[in-house]
Scaffold this motif. Structure first.
Motif, mmCIF file in Angstrom:
data_model
loop_
_atom_site.group_PDB
_atom_site.id
_atom_site.type_symbol
_atom_site.label_atom_id
_atom_site.label_comp_id
_atom_site.label_asym_id
_atom_site.label_seq_id
_atom_site.Cartn_x
_atom_site.Cartn_y
_atom_site.Cartn_z
ATOM 1 N N ALA A 181 1.086 -6.681 5.144
ATOM 2 C CA ALA A 181 -0.116 -6.146 4.500
ATOM 3 C C ALA A 181 -1.180 -5.778 5.523
ATOM 4 C CB ALA A 181 -0.672 -7.160 3.513
ATOM 5 N N GLN A 235 -7.040 -1.238 4.393
ATOM 6 C CA GLN A 235 -6.511 -2.248 3.477
ATOM 7 C C GLN A 235 -7.643 -3.050 2.836
ATOM 8 O OE1 GLN A 235 -3.718 -2.061 2.207
ATOM 9 N NE2 GLN A 235 -2.114 -3.073 3.374
ATOM 10 N N ARG A 236 -8.640 -3.412 3.635
ATOM 11 C CA ARG A 236 -9.766 -4.186 3.092
ATOM 12 C C ARG A 236 -10.564 -3.359 2.098
ATOM 13 N NH1 ARG A 236 -9.893 -6.192 8.455
ATOM 14 N NH2 ARG A 236 -11.583 -4.801 9.035
ATOM 15 N N HIS A 243 -9.423 -0.968 0.220
ATOM 16 C CA HIS A 243 -8.615 -0.879 -0.992
ATOM 17 C C HIS A 243 -8.651 -2.189 -1.765
ATOM 18 C CE1 HIS A 243 -4.454 -0.151 -2.997
ATOM 19 N NE2 HIS A 243 -5.418 0.377 -3.727
ATOM 20 N N ALA A 244 -8.546 -3.303 -1.065
ATOM 21 C CA ALA A 244 -8.591 -4.606 -1.735
ATOM 22 C C ALA A 244 -9.935 -4.796 -2.436
ATOM 23 C CB ALA A 244 -8.348 -5.727 -0.728
ATOM 24 N N ASN A 245 -11.023 -4.409 -1.774
ATOM 25 C CA ASN A 245 -12.340 -4.523 -2.384
ATOM 26 C C ASN A 245 -12.425 -3.643 -3.618
ATOM 27 O OD1 ASN A 245 -15.353 -3.463 -2.571
ATOM 28 N ND2 ASN A 245 -15.379 -5.520 -1.683
ATOM 29 N N LEU A 272 -9.908 -2.789 -5.568
ATOM 30 C CA LEU A 272 -9.104 -3.403 -6.621
ATOM 31 C C LEU A 272 -9.774 -4.643 -7.209
ATOM 32 C CD1 LEU A 272 -5.538 -3.048 -5.061
ATOM 33 C CD2 LEU A 272 -6.554 -1.705 -6.927
ATOM 34 N N GLU A 273 -10.605 -5.316 -6.434
ATOM 35 C CA GLU A 273 -11.341 -6.469 -6.935
ATOM 36 C C GLU A 273 -12.418 -6.048 -7.939
ATOM 37 O OE1 GLU A 273 -12.924 -8.128 -3.375
ATOM 38 O OE2 GLU A 273 -10.989 -8.879 -2.696
#
Length: 155
Positions: free
Chosen positions: A47, A73-74, A76-78, A80-81
């Motif tokens: 990841a 990646q960070r 995108h993760a933020n 999605l959160e």
């Protein structure tokens, strides 16, 4: 305010379009990660580029590409959160405030694009570029407030 068959405002279609658009924005995030992954040479299923990857990078340019992959990646993760709660807030707030809901949703998405592109800007080495897109927080809080107010007015 004119209503539709379901008793929703006629303008509620804008809310549905804005809400559905967040799904396409999530797809855009994922596509960007693939581009950054390839440039960084980080194999699936990893990841993130970890400290071992960074230590074994042959050049500073390779390290920077790995860093930017991690930033993508960070971002995108933020995204999605935050996306599920924003979608729900848009749909609820749109019952009473369809144009405000759709407008705040559009502003939220534009800010998220600025956030992601700023975060992965090669000129920034510490992710400061994401701060340019931090206006999404105002749109998000506005949507939460309107959703809460909608519920209150339904009592």
């Amino acid at each position: 305010m004119a209503t539709t068959l379901f008793g929703l405002p006629k303008e509620y279609g804008y809310v549905v379009i804005a809400t559905a658009s967040t799904c396409f924005l999530g797809f855009w995030h994922g596509a960007r990660i693939g581009i950054f992954r390839k440039a960084a040479g980080v194999p699936y299923p990893k990841a993130f580029a970890d400290s071992g990857d960074l230590a074994s990078a042959e050049t500073g340019d390779q390290k920077k590409r790995m860093y930017l992959f991690n930033c993508a990646q960070r971002a995108h993760a933020n995204y999605l959160e935050n996306q599920p709660s924003v979608m729900i807030a848009m749909l609820i707030a749109g019952i009473r405030f369809p144009l405000w809901s759709a407008g705040l949703g559009a502003f939220w998405m534009i800010s998220r694009v600025i956030y992601a592109t700023g975060y992965t800007s090669p000129s920034g080495t510490k992710g400061e570029g994401r701060l340019y897109g931090s206006g999404f927080w105002f749109a998000q809080l506005g949507l939460f407030g309107l959703a809460g107010w909608t519920g209150y007015k339904m009592l």
